[in-house]
Design a protein around this motif. Structure first.
Motif, mmCIF file in Angstrom:
data_model
loop_
_atom_site.group_PDB
_atom_site.id
_atom_site.type_symbol
_atom_site.label_atom_id
_atom_site.label_comp_id
_atom_site.label_asym_id
_atom_site.label_seq_id
_atom_site.Cartn_x
_atom_site.Cartn_y
_atom_site.Cartn_z
ATOM 1 N N ASN A 11 4.934 -4.999 2.837
ATOM 2 C CA ASN A 11 4.840 -4.319 4.139
ATOM 3 C C ASN A 11 3.451 -4.480 4.740
ATOM 4 N N PHE A 12 3.385 -5.319 5.771
ATOM 5 C CA PHE A 12 2.099 -5.573 6.446
ATOM 6 C C PHE A 12 2.198 -5.264 7.945
ATOM 7 N N SER A 13 3.085 -4.355 8.292
ATOM 8 C CA SER A 13 3.286 -4.011 9.709
ATOM 9 C C SER A 13 2.065 -3.286 10.279
ATOM 10 N N SER A 14 1.868 -3.479 11.591
ATOM 11 C CA SER A 14 0.743 -2.800 12.257
ATOM 12 C C SER A 14 1.167 -1.467 12.862
ATOM 13 N N GLY A 15 2.251 -0.934 12.412
ATOM 14 C CA GLY A 15 2.622 0.415 12.808
ATOM 15 C C GLY A 15 4.109 0.543 13.089
ATOM 16 N N PRO A 16 4.778 1.512 12.406
ATOM 17 C CA PRO A 16 4.238 2.270 11.293
ATOM 18 C C PRO A 16 3.736 1.350 10.180
ATOM 19 N N CYS A 17 2.596 1.724 9.632
ATOM 20 C CA CYS A 17 1.950 0.900 8.618
ATOM 21 C C CYS A 17 2.457 1.264 7.231
ATOM 22 N N SER A 18 2.145 0.384 6.301
ATOM 23 C CA SER A 18 2.583 0.583 4.921
ATOM 24 C C SER A 18 2.211 1.978 4.422
ATOM 25 N N LYS A 19 3.119 2.565 3.653
ATOM 26 C CA LYS A 19 2.792 3.812 2.958
ATOM 27 C C LYS A 19 1.692 3.531 1.942
ATOM 28 N N ARG A 20 0.982 4.569 1.590
ATOM 29 C CA ARG A 20 -0.130 4.396 0.654
ATOM 30 C C ARG A 20 0.378 3.937 -0.718
#
Ligand SMILES: Cc1ncc(COP(=O)(O)O)c(C=O)c1O
Length: 371
Positions: A11-20
């Motif tokens: 997951n490298f999305s710029s929003g929603p971003c990866s969960k921690r």
């Protein structure tokens, strides 16, 4: 050769971003669910979201933090519609979201004394044009171009106008000179990998003074209203939200804040993000078919890292599709209004080892497409 090792988290999305790293929804404190957000338990959780944010970010004395409706957009709109009007406005924009704020100011609010400073994707406008007697509106990090403001030295300490800064993809990832900024907004769904729905609105004492001394000539919907009888509604900045928030999203945000403190706080989160950028910098340096969209290294975003490839737009789409299909990178195509390319999130919820694993896959996909 097709790489063998895949990123553990694609997951490298710029929003929603990866969960921690280590996120587990079953670890959230859900004791507030099914209760009134105005009950002591709900108000305490919302109050903590405000106070713990101020503490984690090291905000100056007198700065307020509130949870507001409608994610970052809601927070920015509240500020623009409540505060602009009494002074000329200097707006700086260099990508899609900043352009959206320009549209609000010129076409919706129809302000007349507006100076627009813009630049194409990849560049920054001339920030030195900012007039300290004007209100200044800008985005700290242009999420769709991967171009950030490198510092706040261009903002006067003695300004008379307000600085209104959309910093949604910068807060918790970049050094923010808080005293230079009067309104700062961000959303939970970005750097901390939280959820959408609510925005964070940070106000300096001078922003509060504007709210208490100026009433805009246009009507304000209830969800934008921050004053009552000419005084700031302080409750908003203690967890008494204007309308009903999602307490599930609040629980998720408190978990994200705890995590950022556990890794060493905002300084550690910034460092982690810089190290993530360094992985991509090394890859770009070693390959002449890929480059940063940002033309100046000092303006390269370490969160929304935008890259251009020497391919046509359809070939870029194929690269993105291949990586998605292989399960090695999701959601890394450039934003719809931006030039074709890749956009890889490098905020602290992304692990450096996952970026390191991704790089050979990008080369593999490029070779597949160029055959
Ligand atoms: C710079 C910037 N401003 C505003 C937004 C809108 O944010 P939200 O959807 O959280 O309101 C985004 C989302 O990507 C953004 O990057």
């Amino acid at each position: 050769m097709k790489p063998t090792q895949k990123p553990a988290n694609p997951n490298f999305s710029s929003g929603p971003c990866s969960k921690r790293p280590g996120y587990d929804v079953s670890n959230l404190d859900l004791s507030t669910l099914g209760r009134s957000h105005r009950a002591a338990i709900g108000k305490a959780a919302l109050g903590r979201a405000c106070a713990d944010t101020a503490q984690a970010l090291g905000l100056p004395e007198g700065y307020r933090v509130g949870v507001v409706p409608a994610s970052d957009t809601g927070a920015v709109e509240m500020a623009l519609w409540s505060m602009l009007g009494p002074r000329p406005v200097d707006i700086f924009y260099w990508e899609s979201f900043g352009k959206g704020w320009q549209t609000d100011i010129v076409k919706q609010l129809k302000l007349e004394q507006v100076n627009e400073y813009s630049a194409d994707y990849g560049a920054l406008p001339d920030l030195a044009q900012a007039d300290p007697s004007h209100d200044i509106v800008f985005t700290w990090n242009g999420t769709t171009s991967g171009v950030k403001v490198p510092h706040g030295d261009w903002i006067s300490d003695d300004r008379e106008g307000l600085t209104i800064c959309d910093a949604t993809s910068a807060v918790f990832a970049m050094d923010i000179p808080w005293k230079k900024l009067d309104v700062v907004t961000f959303s939970w769904q970005k750097v901390l990998g939280g959820e959408g729905a609510h925005g964070m609105l940070i106000l300096s004492p001078r922003a509060v003074e504007r709210l208490e001394s100026y009433t805009p000539p246009w009507p304000l919907p209830k969800i934008f209203r921050m004053t009552k009888g000419g005084k700031l509604n302080e409750g908003i900045f203690r967890g008494e939200t204007i309308n009903t928030p999602s307490m599930l999203c609040v629980a998720d945000y408190l978990d994200a804040l705890e995590w950022v403190n556990a890794i060493g706080g905002v300084a550690a989160a910034i460092e982690k993000s810089r190290e993530n950028l360094a992985v991509i910098e090394a890859f770009v340096a070693a390959n002449d078919w890929i480059d940063f969209l940002a033309t100046e290294p000092a303006t390269r975003s370490n969160t929304s890292i935008c890259l251009s490839l020497d391919l046509d737009p359809d070939q870029v789409k194929q690269v993105v599709k291949l990586l998605d299909a292989e399960g090695v990178a999701h959601d890394i195509g450039a934003y719809r209004d931006a030039p074709a390319g890749l956009r890889i999130w490098g905020g602290a919820t992304v692990e450096r080892s996952d970026l390191e694993a991704l790089m050979p896959w990008i080369e593999w996909a490029y070779r597949q497409v160029t055959g």
